[in-house]
Design an enzyme around this catalytic site. Structure first.
Site, mmCIF file in Angstrom:
data_model
loop_
_atom_site.group_PDB
_atom_site.id
_atom_site.type_symbol
_atom_site.label_atom_id
_atom_site.label_comp_id
_atom_site.label_asym_id
_atom_site.label_seq_id
_atom_site.Cartn_x
_atom_site.Cartn_y
_atom_site.Cartn_z
ATOM 1 N N ASP A 1 57.130 10.105 61.035
ATOM 2 C CA ASP A 1 58.218 9.227 60.054
ATOM 3 C C ASP A 1 57.279 8.002 60.309
ATOM 4 O OD1 ASP A 1 57.491 8.583 63.059
ATOM 5 O OD2 ASP A 1 59.516 7.523 63.194
ATOM 6 N N LYS B 1 60.437 15.850 57.220
ATOM 7 C CA LYS B 1 61.140 15.109 58.736
ATOM 8 C C LYS B 1 62.098 15.638 59.525
ATOM 9 C CE LYS B 1 62.825 11.128 59.269
ATOM 10 N NZ LYS B 1 62.858 9.334 59.138
#
Length: 221
Positions: free
Chosen positions: A138, A120
């Site tokens: 997320d 991420k």
């Protein structure tokens, strides 16, 4: 979600916010990597508050290593998991010096070698610093993707891959920012604000959350 609805979905988000940006404060790719690494399980607001003074003086890997783990902790102790994060930031700074000539690599695999940098974080850096069409999934994007039907998946990677496949041009560059901001401020976890959502009619979530009931206040007699 049908392709025509996907296009309309993004078109509306784009019209409402043509040039979305990360809410993390950063000065260069190095400070961006640090900020995103610090933001894990923390709000952007709390990270910005902690790094406001830090980044004024410490904006290179060399300066971060010179500051040291204890010095960094003094700046970031208001952020959750600050002990482990300080250790990782110093380690990634040293790795940038040793292995990358102090430059943040514009490559996801290389970024993921850095301590404290997962997929991420690497996707965020690739997108924000280098303009890559990546999808940093997320908790907000994971929720929005599944709730709306835009990109359903049981894992962040599954949602990321579906978003990559489903998102057309010209929306790919900014897609993850639109989805993050939509999840943060409208499609909230506990109570999505469907009554003011600009894509509610395209969304698979049911039942839609009604507007809160307001009780009028009687005028003084």
């Amino acid at each position: 979600m049908k392709r025509a609805d996907v296009i309309e979905f993004y078109a509306r988000l784009a019209a409402a916010d043509p040039h979305p940006e990360t809410e993390l404060a950063w000065r260069n790719p190095f400070t961006l990597v640090v900020a995103v690494a610090l933001s894990a399980q923390a709000t952007d607001v709390s990270v910005n508050k902690a790094t406001r003074l830090l980044f004024q003086d410490v904006d290179t890997p060399e300066k971060m290593v010179a500051l040291g783990e204890d010095g960094l902790k003094e700046h970031i102790r208001t952020i959750g998991l600050f002990n482990s994060k300080a250790k990782n930031v110093i380690a990634l700074s040293q790795m940038l010096i040793d292995d990358f000539d102090s430059e943040v690599p514009a490559d996801r695999d290389a970024l993921e070698r850095l301590p404290g940098v997962g997929r991420k974080t690497a996707n965020v850096v690739m997108n924000v610093a280098f303009g890559a069409e990546t999808f940093a999934v997320d908790t907000h994007i994971f929720r929005v993707g599944n709730r709306t039907g835009l990109a359903r998946g049981k894992t962040p990677l599954a949602v990321e891959l579906k978003l990559d496949k489903a998102t057309p041009q010209p929306f790919r560059l900014h897609a993850h920012h639109w989805l993050i901001l939509h999840g943060r401020y409208v499609c909230k976890a506990r109570r999505p604000e469907c009554w003011r959502c600009i894509v509610a009619d395209l969304c698979a979530f049911k039942p839609k959350t009604p507007a809160p009931i307001t009780i009028p206040i009687a005028p003084d007699a």
